[in-house]
Motif scaffolding. Structure first.
Motif, PDB file in Angstrom:
ATOM      1  N   PRO A 219       5.442  -0.025 -14.421  1.00  0.00           N
ATOM      2  CA  PRO A 219       4.627   1.447 -15.548  1.00  0.00           C
ATOM      3  C   PRO A 219       3.642   2.311 -15.489  1.00  0.00           C
ATOM      4  CG  PRO A 219       5.831  -0.102 -16.159  1.00  0.00           C
ATOM      5  CD  PRO A 219       4.732  -1.609 -15.030  1.00  0.00           C
ATOM      6  N   ALA A 220       2.148   1.525 -15.173  1.00  0.00           N
ATOM      7  CA  ALA A 220       1.548   2.274 -15.385  1.00  0.00           C
ATOM      8  C   ALA A 220       1.153   3.427 -13.870  1.00  0.00           C
ATOM      9  CB  ALA A 220       0.152   1.164 -15.088  1.00  0.00           C
ATOM     10  N   GLY A 221       1.761   2.379 -12.903  1.00  0.00           N
ATOM     11  CA  GLY A 221       1.799   3.357 -11.145  1.00  0.00           C
ATOM     12  C   GLY A 221       1.165   2.432 -11.220  1.00  0.00           C
ATOM     13  N   PHE A 222       1.453   2.830  -9.244  1.00  0.00           N
ATOM     14  CA  PHE A 222       1.021   2.454  -8.210  1.00  0.00           C
ATOM     15  C   PHE A 222      -0.262   2.913  -7.116  1.00  0.00           C
ATOM     16  CE2 PHE A 222       4.718  -0.525  -7.661  1.00  0.00           C
ATOM     17  CZ  PHE A 222       4.059  -1.555  -7.084  1.00  0.00           C
ATOM     18  N   GLU A 223      -1.173   3.473  -7.562  1.00  0.00           N
ATOM     19  CA  GLU A 223      -2.340   3.955  -7.149  1.00  0.00           C
ATOM     20  C   GLU A 223      -2.648   4.368  -5.595  1.00  0.00           C
ATOM     21  OE1 GLU A 223      -5.687   4.415  -9.321  1.00  0.00           O
ATOM     22  OE2 GLU A 223      -5.359   2.470 -10.298  1.00  0.00           O
ATOM     23  N   PRO A 224      -2.270   5.560  -5.299  1.00  0.00           N
ATOM     24  CA  PRO A 224      -2.103   5.614  -3.287  1.00  0.00           C
ATOM     25  C   PRO A 224      -3.663   5.734  -2.530  1.00  0.00           C
ATOM     26  CG  PRO A 224      -1.658   7.252  -4.281  1.00  0.00           C
ATOM     27  CD  PRO A 224      -1.860   6.276  -5.574  1.00  0.00           C
ATOM     28  N   GLY A 225      -3.381   4.263  -1.410  1.00  0.00           N
ATOM     29  CA  GLY A 225      -4.588   3.849  -0.906  1.00  0.00           C
ATOM     30  C   GLY A 225      -4.696   2.740  -1.229  1.00  0.00           C
TER      31      GLY A 225
ATOM     32  N   ALA B 272      -3.508  10.860  -0.633  1.00  0.00           N
ATOM     33  CA  ALA B 272      -2.807   9.517   0.562  1.00  0.00           C
ATOM     34  C   ALA B 272      -3.779   8.669  -0.409  1.00  0.00           C
ATOM     35  CB  ALA B 272      -2.938   9.036   2.026  1.00  0.00           C
ATOM     36  N   GLY B 273      -4.703   8.183  -1.345  1.00  0.00           N
ATOM     37  CA  GLY B 273      -5.336   7.574  -1.106  1.00  0.00           C
ATOM     38  C   GLY B 273      -6.710   6.738   0.399  1.00  0.00           C
ATOM     39  N   ALA B 274      -7.644   6.266  -0.732  1.00  0.00           N
ATOM     40  CA  ALA B 274      -8.783   5.878   0.569  1.00  0.00           C
ATOM     41  C   ALA B 274      -8.595   6.819   1.620  1.00  0.00           C
ATOM     42  CB  ALA B 274      -7.490   4.006   0.985  1.00  0.00           C
TER      43      ALA B 274
ATOM     44  N   VAL C 220       0.435  -1.246  -0.632  1.00  0.00           N
ATOM     45  CA  VAL C 220      -0.148   0.259   0.206  1.00  0.00           C
ATOM     46  C   VAL C 220       0.787   1.524   0.024  1.00  0.00           C
ATOM     47  CG1 VAL C 220      -1.769   1.267   0.983  1.00  0.00           C
ATOM     48  CG2 VAL C 220      -1.340  -1.524   1.423  1.00  0.00           C
ATOM     49  N   VAL C 221       1.100   1.887  -1.320  1.00  0.00           N
ATOM     50  CA  VAL C 221       1.749   3.573  -0.953  1.00  0.00           C
ATOM     51  C   VAL C 221       1.037   4.172  -0.237  1.00  0.00           C
ATOM     52  CG1 VAL C 221       2.604   2.266  -3.090  1.00  0.00           C
ATOM     53  CG2 VAL C 221       1.778   3.897  -3.426  1.00  0.00           C
TER      54      VAL C 221
ATOM     55  N   SER D 184       7.970  -0.700  -5.213  1.00  0.00           N
ATOM     56  CA  SER D 184       7.624  -0.565  -3.790  1.00  0.00           C
ATOM     57  C   SER D 184       8.101  -1.651  -3.280  1.00  0.00           C
ATOM     58  CB  SER D 184       6.141  -0.166  -3.711  1.00  0.00           C
ATOM     59  OG  SER D 184       5.703  -0.460  -2.337  1.00  0.00           O
ATOM     60  N   SER D 185       8.436  -1.354  -2.708  1.00  0.00           N
ATOM     61  CA  SER D 185       8.664  -2.724  -1.988  1.00  0.00           C
ATOM     62  C   SER D 185       7.930  -3.606  -1.217  1.00  0.00           C
ATOM     63  CB  SER D 185      10.015  -2.605  -1.016  1.00  0.00           C
ATOM     64  OG  SER D 185       9.674  -3.697   0.007  1.00  0.00           O
ATOM     65  N   HIS D 186       7.877  -4.811  -1.750  1.00  0.00           N
ATOM     66  CA  HIS D 186       7.047  -5.707  -1.230  1.00  0.00           C
ATOM     67  C   HIS D 186       6.745  -6.386   0.240  1.00  0.00           C
ATOM     68  CE1 HIS D 186       9.032  -9.380  -2.695  1.00  0.00           C
ATOM     69  NE2 HIS D 186       9.153  -8.842  -3.502  1.00  0.00           N
TER      70      HIS D 186
END
Length: 706
Positions: free
Chosen positions: A273-279, A621-623, A205-206, A213-215
């Motif tokens: 590549p599409a990017g992690f979405e916050p939350g 921050a999302g969510a 979760v970013v 991101s690290s998993h």
């Protein structure tokens, strides 16, 4: 690739691993029966003490009355001993020529040089992810692993009491660096020597847009991929813990990190590549290999305490470094844990690992701070010790599971009846226990399950060996420096460390002199101070217009991890299926948002605003409907509102001091801390009065440095 230390393989007939959720009673009974039919091996624990350094420990007074000893403890345990039966996969660990399982970990000991200055007690902290918290929480020091720094030492209150202080490594998966304590554990192998594989799920979760991101967990190492597993790994995404997972095609992501903008292959990170979405909640599912025998970390705590408490020397003749000039060992041992490390103590009690192989008590008193009713992923195959349940994150890792209470509790779904002290009572060794929980822990750590039934309908008493205290208007961690960060509201300024000091004194007196501690201060269903979210919202009426309020909070699901999990600690269902949630409750408040029950600091008892136990993530921050994991909200009143409540600043300060004096009589505050508590409250009053109404920033909370 992730690497682990290699160990020689022990080949033996296959044996059933020990149980996990306490069916430990059954596992231990079976182990005892088996042990009676085979030759007994010599009991062992700390085989060898390796001292790396022994230096004067200079306090800010510069008196050098203490010394710091750093080193390594080398352990060896008998995998056939009934005392070790609860440790999952211990029989699949490599053994030495004597048939013992070996491992080793760091230790740090700070002790008075002069035995006459020692109080005869050892205070042990279960480190939190390798980090030291005692100085911060009990000596008012700045949080730091550099214990030699004056800033970290604070006022040296613990040392001035004459305690010897001990820390040891217990969780193998904490990354090196930052002076964090380490532990090296063996890898389990099949009886024929083959590597063990299993499915592992790592959540991501970013809080801000990113492409990599690290998993891994918090400060964690993680498990290596099985051969060829990288290409078969699966990445999914969902919006809520209960939400439906969507698979992200394998050609749209890779195991890699960004290094100066360049994509570099890395098994510990996911590049999207599409990017992690916050939350949003991403999960990497893959086949891992080489499970570490994680439960030996609990044995490391047990056996370190046993050695320092009972043994004058190790098996090689090395003197116990705790021995003072008069040659005495501690008369009493107190154990402290914060959050994760408090859950370690709870897990040890549940599994009966608080007594050594000779069934001797390793600690007389336990202080479990902000642990809720939780345990942790500390003793199962492919366990990840740094993960924990939260309202939004990491709800797939078993940390909040039955039983929760210190008295018999019934799981209304399974029909099981148990308490966390069943094993302790079975062996006849029940330590004195102090539980403290912040307001936030009721919202985000399911703290109510410590003293209610699993349906949230009935109050449960505490065992006679336990006391519990809600730290009202406080959050999981003390916020320094105060900042909004990714959250909707400013964080809570509540500093409850003076109360922790007083409760440690009370625990000490309870253990040593059998002097009863202050009565528990917790909310209850019966008197209406522990309620549902709906009832909470009905009461919360006098707050700023437009304040967003919670729509949900942590109600832990009963995780279904497969048929082998309860009995053997082996998960066959990953990610787990969510069963019915436990029903948790939250502390009730008055119209202004301040709680009706619990132990209030004088600052909270004489408020200058609303001290809410919850906070929300902000939109960036999302969510945004999700609760913060660790923080509450402070809503300061205006200068006009304060003037209506308090005739003057002097009147406010007098009320604070009155409460503080009363708390000294109640033994929840020390006389020596009264003035500092009053000054701190007065300082916040001044800053709230001076804050412009239209200034929504949080910097005003920070006291000016002298």
């Amino acid at each position: 690739m992730l690497n682990h230390t290699s160990f020689p393989l022990y080949q033996a007939p296959a044996k059933k691993a020990a149980s996990f959720f306490s069916p430990t009673v059954l596992a231990r009974s079976l182990a005892v029966a088996g042990a009676l039919s085979m030759p007994m091996l010599a009991q062992a624990a700390v085989e060898r003490v390796e001292i790396v350094s022994r230096t004067p420990f200079a306090t800010q007074q510069g008196d050098n009355k203490f010394e710091r000893i750093e080193g390594r403890l080398h352990y060896a345990v008998d995998p056939e001993d009934a005392a070790n039966a609860p440790i999952v996969d211990v029989r699949l660990a490599p053994r030495n020529a004597q048939g013992l399982v070996e491992f080793s970990g760091d230790f740090t000991l700070i002790r008075p040089v002069d035995g006459k200055a020692a109080n005869g007690k050892l205070l042990y902290e279960v480190n939190n992810r390798g980090n030291y918290w005692l100085f911060n929480l009990f000596q008012n020091g700045v949080f730091s692993n550099d214990l030699n720094s004056v800033e970290a030492q604070g006022d040296n209150w613990l040392l001035n009491q004459g305690y010897s202080l001990l820390w040891t490594g217990w969780n193998w998966d904490v990354v090196e660096g930052g002076q964090r304590q380490q532990l090296t554990l063996p890898i389990a192998r099949e009886a024929n020597g083959d590597a063990i594989q299993g499915i592992v799920v790592n959540e991501i979760v970013v809080n801000a847009p990113t492409k990599a991101s690290s998993h891994l967990g918090i400060l964690a190492r993680g498990y290596p991929f099985a051969p060829g597993a990288q290409e078969k790994a699966e990445l999914t995404v969902r919006d809520t813990p209960e939400g439906e997972r969507t698979v992200i095609p394998r050609d749209q992501w890779q195991l890699a990190k960004l290094d100066d903008g360049k994509v570099v292959a890395d098994d510990t990170s996911v590049y999207l590549p599409a990017g992690f979405e916050p939350g949003r909640i991403y999960e990497l599912r893959y086949t891992a290999q080489d499970p570490v025998v994680t439960g030996l970390g609990l044995a490391a705590v047990r056996d370190a305490l046993s050695f320092f408490r009972y043994e004058e020397q190790d098996k090689t003749g090395q003197t116990n470094p705790l021995l003072d000039q008069q040659g005495t060992l501690p008369e009493h041992v107190l154990a402290f844990g914060i959050s994760q490390s408090g859950r370690v103590l709870q897990t040890m009690l549940l599994d009966g690992l608080h007594v050594d192989e000779k069934q001797r008590p390793t600690f007389d008193g336990g202080f479990l701070h902000v642990a809720g009713g939780g345990k942790g992923s500390f003793n199962h195959r492919f366990a990840q010790t740094t993960r924990h349940f939260s309202p939004h994150e990491e709800s797939i890792y078993p940390t909040d599971y039955f039983p929760f209470a210190t008295v018999t509790q019934r799981d209304e779904v399974s029909g099981k009846e148990a308490s966390v002290l069943d094993e302790a009572k079975k062996v006849g060794v029940v330590p004195k226990l102090v539980y403290t929980a912040s307001s936030t822990d009721y919202w985000a750590r399911a703290a109510s399950l410590l003293h209610t039934d699993t349906e949230g309908k009935t109050d449960l008493p505490l065992d006679d060996h336990a006391r519990a205290y809600l730290l009202s208007g406080a959050q999981h961690v003390i916020a320094t420096p105060p900042a909004r960060g990714i959250y909707e509201n400013c964080l809570l300024p509540t500093d409850y460390r003076p109360q922790l000091r007083a409760l440690l004194v009370a625990l000490d007196e309870w253990v040593v002199d059998d002097k009863a501690p202050p009565a528990s201060k917790i909310p209850s269903i019966q008197d209406g101070t522990l309620v549902s979210l709906a009832d909470y919202k009905v009461a919360l009426t006098d707050v700023p217009e437009g304040l967003r309020q919670p729509t949900r909070y942590l109600q832990p699901p009963r995780l279904q991890l497969g048929e082998r999990f309860d009995a053997q600690g082996i998960s066959d269902v990953q990610p787990p299926v969510f069963g019915k949630a436990y029903n948790t409750l939250v502390p009730q408040v008055n119209a202004e948002g301040n709680e009706l029950a619990g132990l209030q600091t004088p600052q909270v008892a004489v408020p200058v605003g609303a001290y809410l136990g919850w906070n929300l993530r902000n939109a960036e921050a999302g969510a945004p409907d999700a609760l913060a994991r660790l923080y509450g909200s402070f809503l300061p009143w205006s200068a006009e509102q304060l003037a209506q409540r308090y005739e003057s600043r002097e009147a406010y300060v007098q009320q604070v001091e009155k409460v503080a004096r009363e708390q000294v009589q109640e033994r929840v505050l020390l006389e020596q801390d009264v003035q500092a508590v009053v000054n701190q409250a007065a300082g916040l009053y001044d800053r709230v009065v001076a804050k412009p109404v239209d200034n929504l920033q949080c910097e005003y909370q920070q006291a000016a440095k002298s």
